[in-house]
Write an enzyme that holds these catalytic residues in place. Structure first.
Site, PDB file in Angstrom:
ATOM      1  N   ARG A 102       0.888  -0.938   0.169  1.00  0.00           N
ATOM      2  CA  ARG A 102      -0.006   0.237   0.291  1.00  0.00           C
ATOM      3  C   ARG A 102       0.695   1.068   0.262  1.00  0.00           C
ATOM      4  O   ARG A 102      -0.026   2.020  -0.087  1.00  0.00           O
ATOM      5  CB  ARG A 102      -1.087  -0.575   0.799  1.00  0.00           C
ATOM      6  CG  ARG A 102      -2.521  -1.341   1.549  1.00  0.00           C
ATOM      7  CD  ARG A 102      -3.289  -1.160   2.071  1.00  0.00           C
ATOM      8  NE  ARG A 102      -3.939  -2.060   1.319  1.00  0.00           N
ATOM      9  CZ  ARG A 102      -4.028  -3.540   2.352  1.00  0.00           C
ATOM     10  NH1 ARG A 102      -3.353  -3.714   3.128  1.00  0.00           N
ATOM     11  NH2 ARG A 102      -4.865  -4.067   1.192  1.00  0.00           N
ATOM     12  N   GLY A 162      -1.594 -11.030   9.428  1.00  0.00           N
ATOM     13  CA  GLY A 162      -0.657 -12.582   9.110  1.00  0.00           C
ATOM     14  C   GLY A 162      -2.158 -12.730  10.347  1.00  0.00           C
ATOM     15  O   GLY A 162      -2.373 -14.515  10.442  1.00  0.00           O
ATOM     16  N   GLY A 163      -3.120 -12.289   9.736  1.00  0.00           N
ATOM     17  CA  GLY A 163      -4.688 -12.357  11.126  1.00  0.00           C
ATOM     18  C   GLY A 163      -5.359 -13.767  10.906  1.00  0.00           C
ATOM     19  O   GLY A 163      -6.057 -14.483  11.531  1.00  0.00           O
ATOM     20  N   GLU A 164      -4.959 -14.061   9.329  1.00  0.00           N
ATOM     21  CA  GLU A 164      -5.030 -15.441   9.478  1.00  0.00           C
ATOM     22  C   GLU A 164      -4.613 -16.601   9.009  1.00  0.00           C
ATOM     23  O   GLU A 164      -5.007 -17.888   8.927  1.00  0.00           O
ATOM     24  CB  GLU A 164      -6.400 -15.060   7.362  1.00  0.00           C
ATOM     25  CG  GLU A 164      -7.070 -14.682   7.561  1.00  0.00           C
ATOM     26  CD  GLU A 164      -6.996 -13.826   7.682  1.00  0.00           C
ATOM     27  OE1 GLU A 164      -6.484 -12.778   7.341  1.00  0.00           O
ATOM     28  OE2 GLU A 164      -8.140 -12.796   8.259  1.00  0.00           O
ATOM     29  N   ASN A 232      -9.029  -8.280  12.746  1.00  0.00           N
ATOM     30  CA  ASN A 232      -9.828  -9.141  13.435  1.00  0.00           C
ATOM     31  C   ASN A 232      -8.725  -9.576  14.551  1.00  0.00           C
ATOM     32  O   ASN A 232      -7.427 -10.270  14.636  1.00  0.00           O
ATOM     33  CB  ASN A 232     -10.769  -9.996  12.194  1.00  0.00           C
ATOM     34  CG  ASN A 232      -9.132 -10.835  12.146  1.00  0.00           C
ATOM     35  OD1 ASN A 232      -8.902  -9.942  10.712  1.00  0.00           O
ATOM     36  ND2 ASN A 232      -8.830 -12.386  11.999  1.00  0.00           N
ATOM     37  N   ASP A 275     -15.326 -11.069  11.260  1.00  0.00           N
ATOM     38  CA  ASP A 275     -13.750 -10.577  11.050  1.00  0.00           C
ATOM     39  C   ASP A 275     -14.038  -8.996  10.381  1.00  0.00           C
ATOM     40  O   ASP A 275     -14.119  -8.923   9.497  1.00  0.00           O
ATOM     41  CB  ASP A 275     -13.439 -11.592   9.228  1.00  0.00           C
ATOM     42  CG  ASP A 275     -12.572 -11.331   8.647  1.00  0.00           C
ATOM     43  OD1 ASP A 275     -11.204 -10.529   9.092  1.00  0.00           O
ATOM     44  OD2 ASP A 275     -12.192 -11.590   7.422  1.00  0.00           O
ATOM     45  N   ASP A 277     -12.227  -6.314  11.109  1.00  0.00           N
ATOM     46  CA  ASP A 277     -11.215  -5.751  11.238  1.00  0.00           C
ATOM     47  C   ASP A 277     -11.384  -4.147  11.316  1.00  0.00           C
ATOM     48  O   ASP A 277     -12.002  -3.650  10.342  1.00  0.00           O
ATOM     49  CB  ASP A 277     -10.380  -5.649   9.826  1.00  0.00           C
ATOM     50  CG  ASP A 277      -9.699  -7.175  10.010  1.00  0.00           C
ATOM     51  OD1 ASP A 277      -8.513  -7.225   9.877  1.00  0.00           O
ATOM     52  OD2 ASP A 277     -10.550  -8.392   9.077  1.00  0.00           O
ATOM     53  N   ARG A 302     -15.374  -2.028   9.264  1.00  0.00           N
ATOM     54  CA  ARG A 302     -15.999  -2.586   8.183  1.00  0.00           C
ATOM     55  C   ARG A 302     -17.134  -3.208   8.628  1.00  0.00           C
ATOM     56  O   ARG A 302     -18.202  -3.350   8.124  1.00  0.00           O
ATOM     57  CB  ARG A 302     -15.107  -4.034   8.281  1.00  0.00           C
ATOM     58  CG  ARG A 302     -13.992  -4.503   7.613  1.00  0.00           C
ATOM     59  CD  ARG A 302     -13.765  -5.879   7.190  1.00  0.00           C
ATOM     60  NE  ARG A 302     -11.895  -6.060   6.980  1.00  0.00           N
ATOM     61  CZ  ARG A 302     -11.230  -6.561   6.827  1.00  0.00           C
ATOM     62  NH1 ARG A 302     -12.422  -8.145   6.815  1.00  0.00           N
ATOM     63  NH2 ARG A 302     -10.122  -6.635   6.762  1.00  0.00           N
TER      64      ARG A 302
END
Ligand SMILES: [Cu+2]
Length: 650
Positions: A102, A162-164, A232, A275, A277, A302
Site C-alpha cells: 500500500r 497474518g491475521g488468518e 480481527n 472478521d 477488522d 468494516r
C-alpha cells in the site's frame, strides 16, 4: 500538505487533504493526462493489486507495486529514474488477500518499504540502492507486511499481517538510520499484561490471536502519541475457545511514539467472530464541539460505522453506546457491542435468499449452519482510506455492499497454515456493489451518499483538496472528480485499467498534478495493469478504451464448457480463478483439478463438507468423481471470492 506528498496519508494526520487549489470546481473539466508510465510489467497479473499512494518530494515520485518493486519517476514527465526489484520469493504461501503493497515512507535520505516476506527495507532515495534490510518475522510463520510504514523523527513504524494464520500482531519501531529494532508493542497481551484478563485464563489462545495491523499509523507530535487500528481476532469465525472481549483485536490504540508505552485503547467490536477488522487508516482532525476546541481521531470500520473519538483520551467525541446484541453461548458472544451515534454508510441487515435458513443483521451470531449477514466480513470499509477536509468538515467514506454466509467449523492451529475456523462466502447470485458517502464529522450523519456500481471499500479510496474537489477511482477504470460539498460529479476519465488505488496530488514549477496508480485489485477482479497516470490542466493525453468490468454479482462467470474434465486453478496469469469455471459433465465423470498458480488453492463444495480437493500446492492435482446429478457450486477455502460450477447431467 502543500506541494509535496511525503507520507502515505499525505502527512502525519492521514487526512489526505491537500492545500493545492489550482485545479478547482470551475476548471476541473479541462483536466487531461499529463503523462502515463508503465512500470515494466512489475506487479502485472491477476494475483496482484496496485493500491499504492505514491510519495512525491522535490519533483520526484516514488511508487511501489504489488511485487514490492520500487520505482522513482520524474514527477513532471513520468520518466523512470531508478528501479528497485525486490526479488521476493514468488512461492510465499502466506499471502492472505492478494499480492499488494500500500505504499512507502521517506526520511533521513531513505525510502522505506515493508515486503510480503516480512522484511522492512530502506533504499537510498537518490539511487534506489538497498541501505539496510530488517526481518520483522518469518513469512513461513504466517507473517507479512502490506501497509506503508510511517517515518517520524528518526523512527520507522511498521504494522504486520497474518491475521488468518494464527500470528501474534504487533507494531514494530525501527531506527531509520540502521534498521535496528527499537521496540515492539504486541497487540495481544502476554500473561499479566494490560488486557490479558479478556482472554481465558491459563490458555495461550492470545498468543495466536491474530490482531494484525493493516495500515499506516498517524502521529500527533504535540501529544507525542502514535495511533493505529488493529484487525480481527484469530481464529476469525470461531470464538468458542476464546471467551472474553479479546483485546486488542478490532481496536483503536494510542501509544507513546518514542517508547511504545500503552496510553489508551478503544475496542470497536468485542469478541469479534465476523472478521470485522479495523483496517482503514486512522485520521486525526481538529474540530469544535459545543464551542470548545477538541482533538479528534476517526476511523471507518468494516461494520459500516465511523468511530469518532477524542485522541487525548480515547473517549467517544460524539457518542458511542454499548447496546445488547443477539447471543449464542457456543460462540461465547459478547453481551453488548459499541454502537456509534450517527449513520452507517452501508446496509447492516441481510436479506434471506433461497438455499439459506436464516438472515440477520450486524452482530447476528452463527454456528455450523450458514447465516446471511450484512455487512460482510470485508466491509463496510476495509483497507480503503477515508479522507477528511477541514473546509467541509466531512469524512469521505468508501464502502462495500455485500452479503456473507457466515459459518463456523473447527480448525486446528498449525504454525504457518491458515487458522480461521469458518468461512463467509457471498451467496451465488447476491449483489456486490458500493457506496461513497460524505459524513459530517460534527454529527456522524450522512450529508450525501452515492450508490456505486462496484465495491469501493477494499483498497481504493480518495483524496480531497482545497480546490473543493474529491478525486477517486473506480474498479472499471474511471477516475472521477466530485464537488466536495455537494458530491456532484464534475469530471470523469477512462484510464484503461482498474483504478483501484487512492490518488494523491502535488505541485511542480507552479503546476498542480493529480496522480493515481491503475493496476487493478485481485479481490475485486478489476482489470490489471502496471500504469501510473498523472493529470494536469496542461495535460494533452486523452482516455483509453474501457477494460473489462469487474463482477457485480457473486458466483462463477464465463461460458459453460461441455464435457470438460480438467480444471486449472490459477491459470493464465489469473491467480484467483478456475479455468474453465463452469463445466457440464455426465454423472460418473472424474474431474481433475490442478493448481498451476503460485499460491495454495483448493476446490471445496459451497455446502461445507460435501466434497473438496483439500489444499493443493503449486503443481498438485486431485481427481474427484461426481456421482450426484445436479448443480454443484464450489469455492476456494482460503480465497472464497473464487467460484466454480459443475453441472452434472443424469
Ligand atoms: Cu485459492
Amino acid at each position: 500538505m502543500g506541494k509535496d506528498w511525503v507520507t502515505n496519508g499525505g502527512n502525519l494526520t492521514n487526512q489526505r487533504y491537500s492545500t493545492l487549489k489550482q485545479i478547482d470546481t470551475t476548471n476541473v473539466k479541462q483536466l487531461k493526462g499529463a503523462w502515463m508510465t508503465r512500470l515494466k510489467g512489475s506487479g502485472l497479473g491477476g494475483k496482484y493489486s496496485f493500491e499504492v499512494s505514491p510519495l512525491v518530494k522535490d519533483g520526484i515520485m516514488y511508487v511501489v507495486t504489488g511485487n514490492d518493486d520500487v520505482f522513482a519517476l520524474n514527477a513532471k514527465t513520468g520518466e523512470i529514474l531508478w528501479e528497485y526489484w525486490s526479488g521476493i520469493d514468488q512461492k510465499i504461501s502466506t499471502v492472505c488477500c492478494g499480492w499488494v503493497n500500500r505504499g512507502l515512507a521517506m526520511g533521513d535520505g531513505l525510502v522505506f518499504l515493508g515486503q510480503l516476506d516480512a522484511n522492512v527495507v530502506a533504499l537510498d532515495i537518490k539511487t534506489g540502492k538497498s541501505a539496510w534490510k530488517t526481518s520483522i518475522e518469518k513469512w513461513e510463520n504466517g507473517y507479512g507486511v502490506t501497509s506503508a510504514p510511517l517515518y517520524y523523527d528518526g523512527i520507522v513504524y511498521t504494522g504486520i499481517t497474518g491475521g488468518e494464520f494464527g500470528v501474534r500482531g504487533r507494531l514494530t519501531a525501527l531506527d531509520a538510520k540502521t534498521g535496528a529494532i527499537l521496540w515492539r508493542w504486541y497487540t495481544l497481551p502476554g500473561p499479566g499484561e494490560i488486557g490479558s484478563d479478556t482472554w481465558p485464563a491459563g490458555t495461550d489462545h492470545a498468543m495466536r490471536g491474530g490482531a494484525t495491523i493493516w495500515n499506516t499509523p498517524a502521529l500527533d507530535p504535540e501529544l507525542g502519541l502514535i495511533y493505529f487500528v488493529v484487525g480481527n481476532c484469530g481464529p476469525d469465525y470461531d470464538g468458542s475457545m476464546r471467551e472474553g472481549d479479546n483485546l486488542f483485536c478490532t481496536s483503536m490504540i494510542a501509544l507513546k511514539a518514542k517508547t511504545g508505552e500503552y496510553v489508551w485503547h478503544f475496542q470497536q467490536v468485542h469478541h469479534d467472530i465476523w472478521d470485522y477488522d479495523a483496517a482503514s487508516p486512522v485520521v486525526l482532525f481538529d474540530t469544535t464541539i459545543n464551542g470548545e476546541p477538541r482533538k479528534g481521531i476517526a476511523e471507518a470500520g468494516r461494520t459500516g460505522w465511523v468511530y469518532i473519538l477524542d485522541r487525548t483520551n480515547g473517549k467517544p467525541l460524539i457518542g458511542i453506546e454499548e447496546r445488547a446484541v443477539p447471543q449464542d453461548p457456543r460462540q461465547k458472544t459478547a453481551k453488548t457491542q459499541p454502537i456509534p451515534i450517527g449513520d452507517a454508510t452501508v446496509p447492516q441487515c441481510a436479506e434471506l435468499m433461497p438455499g439459506y435458513d436464516k438472515a440477520g443483521c450486524i452482530f447476528e451470531p452463527f454456528w455450523e449452519t450458514p447465516v446471511l449477514i450484512q455487512p460482510s466480513g470485508i466491509g463496510g470499509t476495509n483497507w480503503s482510506p477515508m479522507p477528511y477536509s477541514p473546509d467541509t468538515g466531512y469524512f469521505y467514506v468508501p464502502g462495500t455492499v455485500r452479503s456473507s454466509a457466515f459459518t463456523r467449523y473447527g480448525d486446528k492451529y498449525v504454525r504457518g497454515l491458515r487458522y480461521v475456523g469458518g468461512g463467509q462466502a457471498a451467496p451465488i447470485g447476491s449483489p456486490m456493489n458500493g457506496t461513497f458517502t460524505a459524513i459530517d464529522s460534527k454529527t456522524n450523519k450522512i450529508v450525501w451518499q452515492h450508490k456505486t456500481p462496484y465495491r469501493l471499500g477494499g483498497g481504493g479510496g480518495s483524496t480531497v483538496t482545497a480546490g473543493g474537489l474529491v478525486f477517486r477511482g473506480e474498479p472499471d477504470g474511471n477516475f472521477l472528480a466530485l464537488d466536495a460539498k455537494t458530491g456532484q460529479e464534475l469530471w470523469r476519465f477512462q484510464t484503461g485499467f482498474g483504478a483501484d488505488a487512492p490518488p494523491v496530488t502535488y505541485e511542480i514549477d507552479g503546476e498542480q498534478f493529480i496522480v493515481v496508480a491503475t493496476g487493478g485489485n485481485s479481490l475485486q477482479g478489476s482489470a490489471y495493469g502496471d500504469a501510473v497516470w498523472s493529470f494536469s490542466l496542461k495535460g494533452q493525453l486523452g482516455p483509453l478504451w474501457p477494460p473489462p468490468q469487474p463482477a457485480t454479482v457473486a458466483g462463477p462467470t464465463g461460458p459453460i464448457i461441455a464435457g470438460a474434465d480438467a480444471i486449472k486453478i490459477g491459470g493464465n496469469n489469473v491467480e484467483y480463478s478456475y479455468a474453465p469455471s463452469r463445466v457440464r459433465i455426465k454423472t460418473g465423470t472424474t474431474v481433475t483439478f490442478t493448481n498451476v498458480g503460485d499460491l495454495p488453492h483448493d476446490a471445496a463444495a459451497l455446502k461445507q463438507g460435501e466434497w473438496g480437493t483439500g489444499a493443493l500446492a503449486k503443481g498438485e492435482s486431485k481427481a474427484i468423481t461426481f456421482t450426484q446429478p445436479g448443480i454443484h457450486y464450489y469455492i476456494c477455502t482460503p480465497h472464497p471470492w473464487m467460484y466454480g460450477q459443475i453441472i452434472v447431467e443424469p
